[in-house]
Write an enzyme that holds these catalytic residues in place. Structure first.
Site, short mmCIF file in Angstrom:
data_model
loop_
_atom_site.label_atom_id
_atom_site.label_comp_id
_atom_site.label_asym_id
_atom_site.label_seq_id
_atom_site.Cartn_x
_atom_site.Cartn_y
_atom_site.Cartn_z
N GLY A 171 -38.64 -28.43 2.12
CA GLY A 171 -39.20 -29.08 3.30
C GLY A 171 -39.64 -30.50 2.99
O GLY A 171 -40.15 -30.78 1.92
N ARG B 269 -32.16 -27.02 2.09
CA ARG B 269 -32.43 -25.80 1.34
C ARG B 269 -31.10 -25.24 0.85
O ARG B 269 -30.07 -25.42 1.49
CB ARG B 269 -33.16 -24.79 2.21
CG ARG B 269 -34.50 -25.35 2.75
CD ARG B 269 -35.33 -24.29 3.42
NE ARG B 269 -36.49 -24.85 4.09
CZ ARG B 269 -37.62 -25.20 3.49
NH1 ARG B 269 -37.75 -25.01 2.19
NH2 ARG B 269 -38.63 -25.71 4.18
N ASP C 198 -42.70 -25.24 -4.45
CA ASP C 198 -42.60 -24.13 -5.38
C ASP C 198 -41.15 -23.72 -5.64
O ASP C 198 -40.73 -23.55 -6.79
CB ASP C 198 -43.38 -22.93 -4.82
CG ASP C 198 -43.35 -21.73 -5.74
OD1 ASP C 198 -44.04 -21.77 -6.77
OD2 ASP C 198 -42.61 -20.77 -5.44
N THR D 149 -45.48 -31.36 -0.86
CA THR D 149 -45.48 -30.46 0.29
C THR D 149 -46.78 -30.64 1.06
O THR D 149 -47.85 -30.76 0.44
CB THR D 149 -45.35 -28.98 -0.13
OG1 THR D 149 -45.64 -28.13 0.99
CG2 THR D 149 -46.29 -28.62 -1.26
N ASP E 66 -48.23 -28.44 2.69
CA ASP E 66 -49.00 -27.20 2.66
C ASP E 66 -50.06 -27.18 1.56
O ASP E 66 -51.00 -26.38 1.61
CB ASP E 66 -48.07 -26.00 2.47
CG ASP E 66 -47.06 -25.86 3.60
OD1 ASP E 66 -47.35 -26.35 4.70
OD2 ASP E 66 -45.98 -25.29 3.37
N ASP F 50 -49.73 -26.06 -1.44
CA ASP F 50 -49.70 -24.74 -2.06
C ASP F 50 -48.96 -24.73 -3.40
O ASP F 50 -48.66 -23.66 -3.94
CB ASP F 50 -49.07 -23.71 -1.12
CG ASP F 50 -47.64 -24.05 -0.74
OD1 ASP F 50 -47.16 -25.16 -1.08
OD2 ASP F 50 -46.98 -23.22 -0.08
N ARG G 194 -48.10 -22.37 5.80
CA ARG G 194 -47.54 -21.10 5.31
C ARG G 194 -48.68 -20.14 4.98
O ARG G 194 -49.50 -19.83 5.83
CB ARG G 194 -46.62 -21.32 4.10
CG ARG G 194 -45.34 -22.05 4.42
CD ARG G 194 -44.29 -21.85 3.37
NE ARG G 194 -44.72 -22.24 2.04
CZ ARG G 194 -43.96 -22.17 0.96
NH1 ARG G 194 -42.72 -21.72 1.06
NH2 ARG G 194 -44.40 -22.55 -0.21
#
Length: 319
Positions: free
Chosen positions: A11, A72, A103, A125, A127, A129, A171
């Site tokens: 992403g 992706r 990740d 990212t 996120d 994360d 997410r």
């Protein structure tokens, strides 16, 4: 090491361009040839590789998205496909690869390192994360985008005396929601790391109404569940005029913040240094405002620490 490559994968995040710029210019500064791989691992398999010059990354530090594009690539999960990728990189005499992504991108870089192609990861990212770092590039920019939206929604919430449920990305990580909740003055934040108590949320909204507060902002992280359903429950139980706004991919775009631009530049520079130092299979990160690095395998084994105290602070300040 004389020749390296860089790609952006997964992403998109607002700071991929800034990190790309830092990698290319630091590599050229150190006398290295640097090649850009278009469309991530998918583009690597199609040999969409081009040499980068100083001008290739001019005037992109302020732009969101990624000049190399991203995609992706499920095929990359197959060992034979990864082996093919290494052969393609060797065909171009590339001796090291810098991967800007999250990740999944890290795992791909780890597997290539195991096959003899030195990889370095840069966490990118919104996120936030990615393991092995307190902050990933793109998070601060996305957070500011969310805050801007909350401020505007609050104006109409106040004007119409409505309750607004705002869904943000993340997410399974609630960092965007928690930080936005505190910075945006939300009444409640619902995140995956904390058990959801819809009754407690409703009671907090009711207490606000009882003291004369006729509008509320509820922040929901996408990993919690359906924001539309949460909004329906609030409306059905309380009877208050309730609206739901899903911010969606608007959070991924826009001109990056100064904080993110500096962080991306530091990460990109350090990634090149790691290759030059022979520290292969590492990821860069920031912990306590210091740039750090660690092996992919160690980073991927770490547990993401949840800053649930921010959600609690949001509840306390919305009393």
């Amino acid at each position: 090491m004389k020749r390296i490559a860089v790609l952006t994968s997964g992403g998109d995040a607002p700071l991929m361009n800034a990190a790309l710029r830092a990698v290319v210019r630091k590599a050229i500064y150190n006398g290295l040839d640097v090649y850009g791989i278009m469309y991530g691992y998918a583009g690597l398999l199609k040999k969409e590789i081009k040499k980068m010059e100083l001008g290739s990354v001019g005037d992109i530090i302020h732009r969101g998205g990624t000049k190399l594009y991203t995609a992706r690539c499920q095929e990359f999960l197959q060992p034979e496909v990864r082996a093919k990728a290494v052969e393609i990189l060797k065909e171009y005499a590339i001796e090291g690869l810098i991967v800007i992504g999250g990740d999944g991108s890290y795992r791909g870089a780890l597997e290539l390192t195991k096959l003899g192609m030195p990889g370095i990861g840069i966490p990118a990212t919104i996120d936030n994360d990615v393991l092995g770092t307190e902050f990933s590039i793109g998070f601060d920019t996305a957070l500011n985008t969310v805050i801007e939206a909350i401020d505007k929604i609050r104006d109409t919430a106040m004007s119409h005396e409505r309750t607004y449920v705002i869904e943000v990305m993340g997410r399974d990580c609630g960092d965007i929601a928690q930080w936005a909740g505190v910075a945006g003055g939300a009444e409640t934040v619902l995140v995956p790391e904390k058990p959801i108590d819809i009754n407690a949320t409703i009671e907090r909204i009711k207490r606000g109404h009882e003291r004369g507060k006729k509008h509320s902002i509820i922040i929901v992280s996408e990993g919690v569940g359906n924001a539309v359903e949460i909004g329906r429950q609030i409306k059905d139980i309380c009877g208050y005029d309730t609206r739901v706004t899903i911010l969606g991919h608007v959070q991924r775009g826009g001109s990056p913040t100064a904080t993110d631009r500096v962080l991306a530049s530091r990460f990109g520079s350090r990634a090149v240094e790691l290759l030059c130092e022979g520290k292969f299979g590492h990821t860069v990160g920031i912990i306590k405002n210091e740039i750090v690095d660690m092996e992919f395998e160690n980073a991927l084994k770490m547990k993401k620490l949840s800053n649930s105290s921010l959600a609690e602070l949001c509840d306390e300040l919305a009393i």
